[in-house]
Design an enzyme around this catalytic site. Structure first.
Site, short mmCIF file in Angstrom:
data_model
loop_
_atom_site.label_atom_id
_atom_site.label_comp_id
_atom_site.label_asym_id
_atom_site.label_seq_id
_atom_site.Cartn_x
_atom_site.Cartn_y
_atom_site.Cartn_z
N LYS A 110 0.83 -1.20 0.00
CA LYS A 110 0.00 0.00 0.00
C LYS A 110 0.87 1.25 0.00
O LYS A 110 0.62 2.20 -0.74
CB LYS A 110 -0.93 -0.01 1.22
CG LYS A 110 -2.20 0.75 0.97
CD LYS A 110 -3.32 0.38 1.92
CE LYS A 110 -4.50 1.30 1.67
NZ LYS A 110 -5.61 1.05 2.59
N LYS A 191 -5.82 -16.25 -12.98
CA LYS A 191 -6.31 -16.76 -11.72
C LYS A 191 -7.65 -16.10 -11.36
O LYS A 191 -7.76 -14.87 -11.47
CB LYS A 191 -5.26 -16.46 -10.63
CG LYS A 191 -5.71 -16.85 -9.25
CD LYS A 191 -4.77 -16.33 -8.16
CE LYS A 191 -5.46 -16.57 -6.84
NZ LYS A 191 -4.89 -16.12 -5.66
N LYS A 194 -11.18 -11.73 -7.08
CA LYS A 194 -12.03 -10.54 -6.96
C LYS A 194 -11.39 -9.34 -7.64
O LYS A 194 -12.04 -8.56 -8.31
CB LYS A 194 -12.22 -10.19 -5.48
CG LYS A 194 -13.47 -10.71 -4.87
CD LYS A 194 -13.76 -10.05 -3.53
CE LYS A 194 -12.64 -10.15 -2.51
NZ LYS A 194 -12.53 -11.44 -1.81
#
Ligand code: ADP
Ligand code: TRP
Length: 322
Positions: A110, A191, A194
């Protein structure tokens, strides 16, 4: 052996989650004492709306029940129903060097992307250590991406034991990494995830499942052309659902030619829908009876509490809080 794992309530579960993780977690309830929880304290680092949080938590809870988690065999609970977790997290925080957390990937990622990170994301591995240590877990089934967090859990436990020993306060848990499970491909062949928006959700409506399966990317080989069954996402998915005999037959027709992608898509969609028919009906029953869900949740919380109280008392005594 005591098994424990947590699942973040961050949206609907997809077929990759099921075959890669959930199915194995649930199977462990047969042989071991299992604790599973919905990790809603963790989800606070990404979900910032109370109604969404409540809905996601409820959904994840009934998804697990519908997929076969049996509250008579395993303890299913919601993390925030056991607020002792947060007290233990503080006790652990005071013996955790900053450096251990600074090297954690979820935090580093992040920061590297230039997104400001909250202290909660930084401290996340300590909360996870508290989740695990609070229940004297022996074995923690998780995906490969959680290996680092499990290492920190063990390090923090050892540190606390050393600082406040000689009596051992925490049991050292072992990770149980499911790393030999096949990667389930998504609609675009990558893959299923989400974050790629290429998922088929377990509890999608049958009509939606059919529509999504139609979108699965294939090459443009015609029906009569021989095809390599090991190079086709449809086949990779079909293997998860088909019986042995049917699979032999379809693989033979792939190699010889004579089966088209249109037929395969119909077969695959039907197989997915049929596989989750039972869970879909069960899920509808749970959703129609929120009082029953609330009762299972309260019973799970009570059992989790009983286990947590003993360990927290040990930790509080060890460091002079009691
Ligand atoms: P997502 O990539 O959709 O965000 P998560 O990272 O939340 O999924 O995955 C939860 C668990 O499901 C992980 O432990 C991982 O092992 C498993 N999993 C997720 N996607 C797949 C996949 N495509 N194939 C196999 N297992 C998967
Ligand atoms: N961090 C895990 C994930 O994102 C979820 C989790 C939270 C967990 N606490 C846990 C998993 C304790 C195992 C044990 O998937």
């Amino acid at each position: 052996m005591r098994i424990l794992s947590g699942i973040q309530p961050s949206g609907a579960l997809h077929i990759g989650n099921y075959f890669g993780a959930i199915r194995q977690y649930i199977a462990l309830q047969e042989e071991h004492e299992a604790f599973y929880f919905i990790a809603n304290y963790h989800a606070l680092t990404s979900v910032r709306d109370a109604a969404t949080m409540r809905r996601n938590t409820f959904d994840a809870f009934v998804d697990l029940l519908a997929l076969g988690l049996d509250p008579a065999k395993a303890t299913l609970f919601v993390q925030s129903d056991v607020p002792e977790t947060v007290e233990l997290a503080w006790l652990l925080t005071t013996v955790t060097p900053m450096g251990w957390l600074e090297k954690c990937v979820s935090f580093k990622d992040k920061v590297q992307q230039g997104i400001p990170a909250e202290h909660g994301l930084f401290a996340y591995p300590v909360l996870m250590a508290a989740d695990i240590l609070l229940y004297d877990a022996d074995l923690v089934p998780v995906g490969q991406d959680q290996r680092q967090h499990l290492e920190i859990t063990r390090d923090v436990a050892e540190r606390f034991n050393n600082v406040y020993g000689p009596a051992e306060v925490f049991r050292l848990p072992k990770p149980y990494i499911l790393d030999n499970v096949a990667v389930v491909p998504g609609l675009d062949g990558r893959k299923m995830s989400k974050s790629y928006g290429n998922t088929i959700e377990i509890f999608d409506d049958p009509a939606v499942i059919k529509k999504k399966v139609k979108k699965i990317v294939t090459d443009s080989a015609p029906v009569e052309a021989p095809k390599d069954p090991d190079k086709c996402s449809l086949m990779a998915l079909y293997r998860l659902f088909a019986g042995a005999e049917d699979l032999d037959d379809v693989e033979r027709r792939y190699r010889e030619g004579g089966i088209g992608y249109g037929e395969m898509k119909t077969r695959l969609a039907d197989a997915i829908i049929a596989r989750f028919d039972g869970p879909r009906a069960l899920r509808a029953e749970w959703v129609a009876d929120p009082d029953r869900v609330a009762k299972v949740r309260a019973e799970g919380a009570e059992r989790a509490h009983a286990a947590a109280r003993t360990v927290l008392a040990r930790a509080r005594t060890a460091c002079g809080m009691a």
